[in-house]
Design a protein around this motif. Structure first.
Motif, PDB file in Angstrom:
ATOM      1  N   PHE A   1       0.678  -1.248   0.073  1.00  0.00           N
ATOM      2  CA  PHE A   1       0.089  -0.064  -0.048  1.00  0.00           C
ATOM      3  C   PHE A   1       0.866   1.297  -0.016  1.00  0.00           C
TER       4      PHE A   1
ATOM      5  N   SER B   1      -0.232   7.919  -2.541  1.00  0.00           N
ATOM      6  CA  SER B   1      -0.274   9.266  -3.339  1.00  0.00           C
ATOM      7  C   SER B   1      -2.017   9.615  -3.359  1.00  0.00           C
TER       8      SER B   1
ATOM      9  N   GLY C   1      -8.375   9.765  -3.847  1.00  0.00           N
ATOM     10  CA  GLY C   1      -9.059   8.520  -3.587  1.00  0.00           C
ATOM     11  C   GLY C   1      -9.830   8.843  -2.561  1.00  0.00           C
TER      12      GLY C   1
ATOM     13  N   LEU D   1     -10.645   5.044   3.206  1.00  0.00           N
ATOM     14  CA  LEU D   1     -10.832   3.874   3.003  1.00  0.00           C
ATOM     15  C   LEU D   1     -11.080   3.430   4.774  1.00  0.00           C
TER      16      LEU D   1
ATOM     17  N   TYR E   1     -18.745   3.173   1.245  1.00  0.00           N
ATOM     18  CA  TYR E   1     -17.733   2.751   0.207  1.00  0.00           C
ATOM     19  C   TYR E   1     -18.766   2.913  -0.853  1.00  0.00           C
TER      20      TYR E   1
ATOM     21  N   HIS F   1     -17.615   1.205  -4.361  1.00  0.00           N
ATOM     22  CA  HIS F   1     -17.720   0.286  -5.174  1.00  0.00           C
ATOM     23  C   HIS F   1     -17.605  -1.085  -4.340  1.00  0.00           C
TER      24      HIS F   1
ATOM     25  N   ALA G   1     -14.029   3.788 -12.258  1.00  0.00           N
ATOM     26  CA  ALA G   1     -13.998   5.237 -12.426  1.00  0.00           C
ATOM     27  C   ALA G   1     -13.301   5.520 -13.788  1.00  0.00           C
TER      28      ALA G   1
ATOM     29  N   ALA H   1      -9.536   6.605 -12.865  1.00  0.00           N
ATOM     30  CA  ALA H   1      -9.242   7.451 -12.018  1.00  0.00           C
ATOM     31  C   ALA H   1      -8.843   6.558 -10.673  1.00  0.00           C
TER      32      ALA H   1
ATOM     33  N   LEU I   1      -2.825  -7.172   0.128  1.00  0.00           N
ATOM     34  CA  LEU I   1      -3.105  -5.787  -0.288  1.00  0.00           C
ATOM     35  C   LEU I   1      -4.838  -5.715   0.165  1.00  0.00           C
TER      36      LEU I   1
ATOM     37  N   VAL J   1      -6.504  -3.434   2.991  1.00  0.00           N
ATOM     38  CA  VAL J   1      -7.818  -2.467   3.044  1.00  0.00           C
ATOM     39  C   VAL J   1      -8.618  -2.830   3.700  1.00  0.00           C
TER      40      VAL J   1
HETATM   41  C1  HEC Z   1      -4.075   7.675  -9.111  1.00  0.00           C
HETATM   42  C2  HEC Z   1      -4.935   7.887  -7.991  1.00  0.00           C
HETATM   43  C3  HEC Z   1      -5.312   6.310  -7.159  1.00  0.00           C
HETATM   44  C4  HEC Z   1      -4.238   5.401  -6.820  1.00  0.00           C
HETATM   45  C5  HEC Z   1      -2.754   5.599  -6.964  1.00  0.00           C
HETATM   46  C6  HEC Z   1      -4.990   4.522  -6.059  1.00  0.00           C
HETATM   47  N1  HEC Z   1      -6.394   4.659  -6.049  1.00  0.00           N
HETATM   48 FE1  HEC Z   1      -7.740   3.760  -5.254  1.00  0.00          FE
HETATM   49  N2  HEC Z   1      -9.106   5.142  -5.782  1.00  0.00           N
HETATM   50  C7  HEC Z   1      -8.904   6.238  -6.191  1.00  0.00           C
HETATM   51  C8  HEC Z   1     -10.195   7.057  -6.770  1.00  0.00           C
HETATM   52  C9  HEC Z   1     -10.173   8.448  -7.505  1.00  0.00           C
HETATM   53  C10 HEC Z   1     -11.261   6.173  -6.207  1.00  0.00           C
HETATM   54  C11 HEC Z   1     -12.699   6.390  -6.275  1.00  0.00           C
HETATM   55  C12 HEC Z   1     -13.341   6.134  -7.587  1.00  0.00           C
HETATM   56  C13 HEC Z   1     -14.540   6.752  -7.863  1.00  0.00           C
HETATM   57  O1  HEC Z   1     -14.799   7.653  -7.082  1.00  0.00           O
HETATM   58  O2  HEC Z   1     -15.629   6.035  -8.101  1.00  0.00           O
HETATM   59  C14 HEC Z   1     -10.539   4.846  -5.703  1.00  0.00           C
HETATM   60  C15 HEC Z   1     -11.306   4.012  -5.041  1.00  0.00           C
HETATM   61  C16 HEC Z   1     -10.534   2.756  -4.607  1.00  0.00           C
HETATM   62  C17 HEC Z   1     -11.285   1.836  -3.834  1.00  0.00           C
HETATM   63  C18 HEC Z   1     -12.854   1.936  -3.402  1.00  0.00           C
HETATM   64  C19 HEC Z   1     -13.358   2.546  -2.522  1.00  0.00           C
HETATM   65  C20 HEC Z   1     -14.937   2.665  -2.558  1.00  0.00           C
HETATM   66  O3  HEC Z   1     -15.412   3.534  -1.664  1.00  0.00           O
HETATM   67  O4  HEC Z   1     -15.455   1.878  -3.096  1.00  0.00           O
HETATM   68  C21 HEC Z   1     -10.376   1.090  -3.367  1.00  0.00           C
HETATM   69  C22 HEC Z   1     -10.832  -0.164  -2.459  1.00  0.00           C
HETATM   70  C23 HEC Z   1      -9.167   1.577  -3.574  1.00  0.00           C
HETATM   71  N3  HEC Z   1      -9.193   2.680  -4.261  1.00  0.00           N
HETATM   72  C24 HEC Z   1      -8.026   0.967  -3.145  1.00  0.00           C
HETATM   73  C25 HEC Z   1      -6.740   1.296  -3.826  1.00  0.00           C
HETATM   74  C26 HEC Z   1      -5.472   0.629  -3.417  1.00  0.00           C
HETATM   75  C27 HEC Z   1      -5.148  -0.575  -2.830  1.00  0.00           C
HETATM   76  C28 HEC Z   1      -4.518   1.350  -4.451  1.00  0.00           C
HETATM   77  C29 HEC Z   1      -2.979   0.743  -4.481  1.00  0.00           C
HETATM   78  C30 HEC Z   1      -2.817  -0.210  -4.929  1.00  0.00           C
HETATM   79  C31 HEC Z   1      -4.891   2.174  -4.894  1.00  0.00           C
HETATM   80  N4  HEC Z   1      -6.386   2.290  -4.605  1.00  0.00           N
HETATM   81  C32 HEC Z   1      -4.467   3.370  -5.698  1.00  0.00           C
HETATM   82  C33 HEC Z   1      -7.607   6.764  -6.909  1.00  0.00           C
HETATM   83  C34 HEC Z   1      -6.420   5.958  -6.713  1.00  0.00           C
END
Ligand code: HEC
Length: 198
Positions: free
Chosen positions: A105, A111, A122, A125, A130, A132, A148, A151, A168, A172
């Protein structure tokens, strides 16, 4: 002890007394003084070696290194795991394994989700909401496939080791209910507690 019996008759009183107590000149034994001198001489080297010098020299650090090494071996020996709810439920409650997930993570996710998962670009968590995710194995799905329109990127090719993705996901899942310092406001809606049957 009566005032007439001198415990060490060869000693001469220094000639001054207080409240009937006479002071003698009784030197400390030579071995004791040398022991003291040796501790004084050794202490700066000890301090420099264990507390100022390179890390990994103290017993605690050596112990930690050995434990980490052992954990890496155990991780390498794990059979390919299945990303089902039961597996995630098991690993999310085991601090030794969530440490593995936390390291992944830290490298890939902070970031956008923050060091403690409190959310930046993002979502948060750590809370009960949530967007999704309904069940614990949805976490793995979101991480693997992204959401998304990218994104939230898809990680299945970037983190090709399936066990890494599971660790991972378990990490989470373990973030839920933690209290990060600066949580981002809730996104999505509240979901049922994590459960092994879905
Ligand atoms: C470039 C930016 C970015 C990175 C890097 C990123 N995420 Fe995300 N993540 C997001 C965004 C933006 C959303 C929400 C998307 C939306 O609004 O639908 C999200 C959503 C999620 C969700 C779902 C949350 C929900 O409320 O449903 C999870 C779980 C998650 N990310 C885990 C991770 C993990 C684990 C990593 C590392 C491997 C990671 N993310 C890396 C941007 C990122």
């Amino acid at each position: 002890m009566s005032s007439t019996t001198d415990p060490n008759p060869t000693n001469v009183p220094l000639g001054h007394a207080y409240d009937g107590i006479r002071e003698y000149d009784n030197p400390l034994p030579g071995w004791w003084k040398w022991l003291f001198v040796i501790t004084v001489v050794v202490s700066p080297f000890y301090l420099l070696y264990f507390h100022v010098g390179a890390t990994g020299r103290s017993l605690q650090e050596q112990y930690q290194v050995a434990m980490d090494e052992n954990q890496r071996k155990k991780y390498a020996d794990l059979p390919p795991l299945t990303a089902d709810a039961a597996t995630l439920m098991k690993f999310k409650d085991d601090a030794k394994w969530t440490e593995v997930g936390k390291a992944i993570f830290k490298t890939n996710c902070v970031s956008c989700h923050g060091a403690e998962g409190a959310g930046v670009i993002g979502p948060n968590l750590c809370d009960e909401n949530y967007k999704h995710i309904k069940t614990i194995s949805d976490i793995t799905k979101v991480i693997n496939e992204g959401v998304a329109g990218g994104a939230m990127p898809a990680w299945s090719t970037r983190i090709p080791n399936k066990n890494d993705i599971i660790m991972l996901s378990a990490y989470v899942a373990s973030l839920r209910g933690s209290n990060p310092a600066k949580p981002k406001g809730p996104d999505g809606s509240p979901i049922a507690p994590w459960s092994a049957d879905e």
